[in-house]
Scaffold this motif. Sequence first.
Motif, PDB file in Angstrom:
ATOM      1  N   ILE A  14       0.843  -1.196   0.000  1.00  0.00           N
ATOM      2  CA  ILE A  14       0.000   0.000   0.000  1.00  0.00           C
ATOM      3  C   ILE A  14       0.878   1.246   0.000  1.00  0.00           C
ATOM      4  N   LEU A  15       1.903   1.260   0.839  1.00  0.00           N
ATOM      5  CA  LEU A  15       2.812   2.398   0.878  1.00  0.00           C
ATOM      6  C   LEU A  15       3.471   2.606  -0.481  1.00  0.00           C
ATOM      7  N   ARG A  16       4.002   1.537  -1.064  1.00  0.00           N
ATOM      8  CA  ARG A  16       4.707   1.653  -2.344  1.00  0.00           C
ATOM      9  C   ARG A  16       3.786   2.209  -3.438  1.00  0.00           C
ATOM     10  N   ARG A  17       2.580   1.675  -3.519  1.00  0.00           N
ATOM     11  CA  ARG A  17       1.657   2.114  -4.567  1.00  0.00           C
ATOM     12  C   ARG A  17       1.306   3.592  -4.408  1.00  0.00           C
ATOM     13  N   TYR A  18       1.083   3.990  -3.151  1.00  0.00           N
ATOM     14  CA  TYR A  18       0.700   5.392  -2.985  1.00  0.00           C
ATOM     15  C   TYR A  18       1.881   6.329  -3.234  1.00  0.00           C
ATOM     16  N   LEU A  19       3.072   5.987  -2.754  1.00  0.00           N
ATOM     17  CA  LEU A  19       4.227   6.857  -2.972  1.00  0.00           C
ATOM     18  C   LEU A  19       4.512   7.031  -4.458  1.00  0.00           C
ATOM     19  N   GLN A  43      17.879  -2.335   8.892  1.00  0.00           N
ATOM     20  CA  GLN A  43      18.393  -2.395   7.532  1.00  0.00           C
ATOM     21  C   GLN A  43      18.005  -3.666   6.803  1.00  0.00           C
ATOM     22  N   GLU A  44      17.676  -4.739   7.521  1.00  0.00           N
ATOM     23  CA  GLU A  44      17.317  -5.999   6.878  1.00  0.00           C
ATOM     24  C   GLU A  44      16.053  -6.557   7.503  1.00  0.00           C
ATOM     25  N   ASN A  45      15.121  -7.023   6.641  1.00  0.00           N
ATOM     26  CA  ASN A  45      13.844  -7.566   7.088  1.00  0.00           C
ATOM     27  C   ASN A  45      13.513  -8.820   6.284  1.00  0.00           C
ATOM     28  N   ARG A  46      12.817  -9.762   6.942  1.00  0.00           N
ATOM     29  CA  ARG A  46      12.421 -10.991   6.260  1.00  0.00           C
ATOM     30  C   ARG A  46      11.013 -11.397   6.683  1.00  0.00           C
ATOM     31  N   PRO A  53      13.401 -12.099   1.741  1.00  0.00           N
ATOM     32  CA  PRO A  53      13.753 -10.734   2.135  1.00  0.00           C
ATOM     33  C   PRO A  53      12.587  -9.792   1.891  1.00  0.00           C
ATOM     34  N   LEU A  54      12.459  -8.806   2.733  1.00  0.00           N
ATOM     35  CA  LEU A  54      11.356  -7.854   2.643  1.00  0.00           C
ATOM     36  C   LEU A  54      11.927  -6.441   2.633  1.00  0.00           C
ATOM     37  N   GLU A  55      11.627  -5.683   1.596  1.00  0.00           N
ATOM     38  CA  GLU A  55      12.117  -4.319   1.487  1.00  0.00           C
ATOM     39  C   GLU A  55      11.336  -3.427   2.448  1.00  0.00           C
ATOM     40  N   GLY A  56      12.040  -2.756   3.359  1.00  0.00           N
ATOM     41  CA  GLY A  56      11.390  -1.900   4.342  1.00  0.00           C
ATOM     42  C   GLY A  56      10.965  -0.563   3.761  1.00  0.00           C
ATOM     43  N   SER A  57      10.297   0.236   4.591  1.00  0.00           N
ATOM     44  CA  SER A  57       9.741   1.505   4.121  1.00  0.00           C
ATOM     45  C   SER A  57      10.812   2.463   3.605  1.00  0.00           C
ATOM     46  N   ALA A  58      11.987   2.486   4.242  1.00  0.00           N
ATOM     47  CA  ALA A  58      13.043   3.405   3.810  1.00  0.00           C
ATOM     48  C   ALA A  58      13.482   3.104   2.381  1.00  0.00           C
ATOM     49  N   ARG A  59      13.706   1.838   2.094  1.00  0.00           N
ATOM     50  CA  ARG A  59      14.135   1.459   0.749  1.00  0.00           C
ATOM     51  C   ARG A  59      13.010   1.612  -0.274  1.00  0.00           C
ATOM     52  N   ARG A  89      23.171   4.781   2.647  1.00  0.00           N
ATOM     53  CA  ARG A  89      24.144   5.607   1.918  1.00  0.00           C
ATOM     54  C   ARG A  89      25.003   4.760   0.976  1.00  0.00           C
ATOM     55  N   ARG A  90      25.263   3.532   1.389  1.00  0.00           N
ATOM     56  CA  ARG A  90      26.037   2.649   0.520  1.00  0.00           C
ATOM     57  C   ARG A  90      25.273   2.350  -0.773  1.00  0.00           C
ATOM     58  N   ASP A  91      23.983   2.102  -0.646  1.00  0.00           N
ATOM     59  CA  ASP A  91      23.190   1.712  -1.807  1.00  0.00           C
ATOM     60  C   ASP A  91      22.604   2.906  -2.564  1.00  0.00           C
ATOM     61  N   TYR A  92      22.512   4.058  -1.904  1.00  0.00           N
ATOM     62  CA  TYR A  92      21.964   5.267  -2.542  1.00  0.00           C
ATOM     63  C   TYR A  92      22.916   6.434  -2.264  1.00  0.00           C
ATOM     64  N   PRO A  93      24.116   6.400  -2.834  1.00  0.00           N
ATOM     65  CA  PRO A  93      25.171   7.358  -2.454  1.00  0.00           C
ATOM     66  C   PRO A  93      24.907   8.803  -2.848  1.00  0.00           C
ATOM     67  N   ASN A  94      24.058   9.044  -3.818  1.00  0.00           N
ATOM     68  CA  ASN A  94      23.877  10.406  -4.313  1.00  0.00           C
ATOM     69  C   ASN A  94      22.550  11.028  -3.902  1.00  0.00           C
ATOM     70  N   ARG A  95      21.929  10.467  -2.881  1.00  0.00           N
ATOM     71  CA  ARG A  95      20.625  10.982  -2.461  1.00  0.00           C
ATOM     72  C   ARG A  95      20.757  11.871  -1.229  1.00  0.00           C
ATOM     73  N   ASP A  96      19.866  12.841  -1.119  1.00  0.00           N
ATOM     74  CA  ASP A  96      19.811  13.721   0.057  1.00  0.00           C
ATOM     75  C   ASP A  96      18.987  12.991   1.124  1.00  0.00           C
ATOM     76  N   LEU A  97      19.665  12.179   1.910  1.00  0.00           N
ATOM     77  CA  LEU A  97      18.988  11.416   2.954  1.00  0.00           C
ATOM     78  C   LEU A  97      19.745  11.557   4.269  1.00  0.00           C
ATOM     79  N   GLU A  98      18.995  11.459   5.365  1.00  0.00           N
ATOM     80  CA  GLU A  98      19.583  11.462   6.705  1.00  0.00           C
ATOM     81  C   GLU A  98      18.800  10.498   7.580  1.00  0.00           C
ATOM     82  N   VAL A  99      19.504   9.798   8.454  1.00  0.00           N
ATOM     83  CA  VAL A  99      18.852   8.959   9.461  1.00  0.00           C
ATOM     84  C   VAL A  99      19.188   9.573  10.814  1.00  0.00           C
TER      85      VAL A  99
END
Length: 328
Positions: A14-19, A43-46, A53-59, A89-99
């Motif tokens: 639902i989150l993915r479709r709406y975003l 960082q890892e979900n199953r 493996p399950l992609e979390g909301s951040a990814r 940051r390793r997987d998305y090095p050029n994005r404006d993100l902060e945790v």
Amino acid sequence: MRVWGCWTKGKLDILRRYLDAFTTTTKHKSDERIYIDAFAGEQENRLRLTDEPLEGSARIALSIEDPPFTRLRFFETEANASALESSLRRDYPNRDLEVLGGDCNELIPRELARLRRLNRVPTFAFIDPNGMEAEWRTLKALAHFKEGHRWKAEILYYFAPPMFTRVLPVDGQPVSKKNAARIDRLYGTKDWRFIYEARLRCALEPWQARQEYLNLMRWRMEESLGYEWTLPIEVRNERGVVIYYMIFATDHEAGERIMGSVYAKAAEEFPIMREKARRIRKQEENKERGVTSLFGEDDGELWGPILPGERFYEHEPPTRPWFLRECP
């Protein structure tokens, strides 16, 4: 790593479709889009049953591409924030993100103040606590972030009144001051206590109390925060037990229309939700014909393929809570 039940994939779909729809719809309005994730997770979900493996909301948020979110702010506990940020940051090095690590109820208002110069841009907030950690002050800060502009930040909030049964005893034991204060902070009011008192008097069945707690939250989001629509959908586990509700808050007609369609699609895909919708529809039809069910709500099963034109989600607005009806 964290392991989740099968319903988790449904809620994240639902989150993915709406975003995806959110960024597509807003790309002609602004070059910038802000994403806020109050409980970004590990960082890892199953999945528990399949070990997939399950992609979390951040990814999920970072994977939206047409167009992407330009500024993403994730909030997690101090124990998990550093590892999550390194992974992203390793997987998305050029994005404006902060945790940001710590209590999101304190951190989100501060971060929104830092982003104030961008408060004209489309903003979406995802709030998925493990329990009752999300506080009213956080919803209020998000609702007021775009003050002075036409539309508020949209919020998708996972609200879990079934958890109240764990902290609101009905066997004569008193509610602890700590738990009562937590629920006060969650609602930003003590009005929930009227519902609890009615439950103690046996004036409400457990399922009715659950609906009243949900209604009160939606009512406050619309009346106190000014949202035009709050769309709820229930999420059940493998045993068919309601574990929480997703509440989507928006004051944009496109948001209301799109999420209504996303919810309807989800309801088609969740068999338990689908059968419940059919049960309710059958009961309404029987009531109109004056037919009384012999066994009540559990009379018969309505499993089967989706019929042409069949719809399993219908939005209904919240009602003014009965304990407020005498107020001006």
